[in-house]
Design a protein around this motif. Sequence first.
Motif, short mmCIF file in Angstrom:
data_model
loop_
_atom_site.label_atom_id
_atom_site.label_comp_id
_atom_site.label_asym_id
_atom_site.label_seq_id
_atom_site.Cartn_x
_atom_site.Cartn_y
_atom_site.Cartn_z
N GLN A 43 23.90 38.24 10.36
CA GLN A 43 24.61 37.43 9.37
C GLN A 43 24.43 38.18 7.84
O GLN A 43 23.33 38.58 7.61
N VAL A 44 25.62 38.12 7.39
CA VAL A 44 25.65 38.71 5.84
C VAL A 44 25.10 38.25 4.94
O VAL A 44 25.14 36.90 4.59
N HIS A 45 24.21 38.77 4.05
CA HIS A 45 23.35 38.20 2.98
C HIS A 45 23.44 39.42 1.73
O HIS A 45 23.45 40.61 1.90
N LEU A 46 23.90 38.71 0.82
CA LEU A 46 23.97 39.57 -0.50
C LEU A 46 23.40 39.03 -1.80
O LEU A 46 23.22 37.69 -1.75
N ALA A 47 22.74 39.60 -2.35
CA ALA A 47 21.62 39.35 -3.43
C ALA A 47 22.03 40.01 -4.67
O ALA A 47 21.70 41.18 -4.81
N GLU A 48 22.51 39.27 -5.47
CA GLU A 48 23.05 39.94 -6.90
C GLU A 48 21.78 39.94 -8.15
O GLU A 48 21.06 39.08 -7.95
#
Length: 127
Positions: free
Chosen positions: A1-6
Amino acid sequence: QVHLAESGGGSVQAGESLRLSCVASGYTYSSYCMGWFRQAPGKEREGIAAIDVDGSARYADSVKGRFTISRDNAKNTLYLQMNSLIPEDTAMYYCAADPSFAFCIVAGLGINDHINWGQGTQVTVSS
């Protein structure tokens, strides 16, 4: 699952700089088109910068010459260096991962249904 943390957002004065980061996980980062969108209050989300797997970049006219997008495939991290910030840059900034590559290829830096989103990081620029 794609996880993106800015990260990296904040409040600055006009003319100052900020560097946003986005750490990606859950997929093969180096094989996705990556980019940044922003959304100001009361406005639609707009694409501002895209970077392909080979490092080629595209920018919206509103940020061209002031913002630089880059990616470090070894660190699974996307960056947005923002210089000469102006109050009109105030918005929530979102990291985007696009496996379809439409964001990197199709003119207009538009949203498509394949894009995966981060939670966003707020940038506020005061005059």
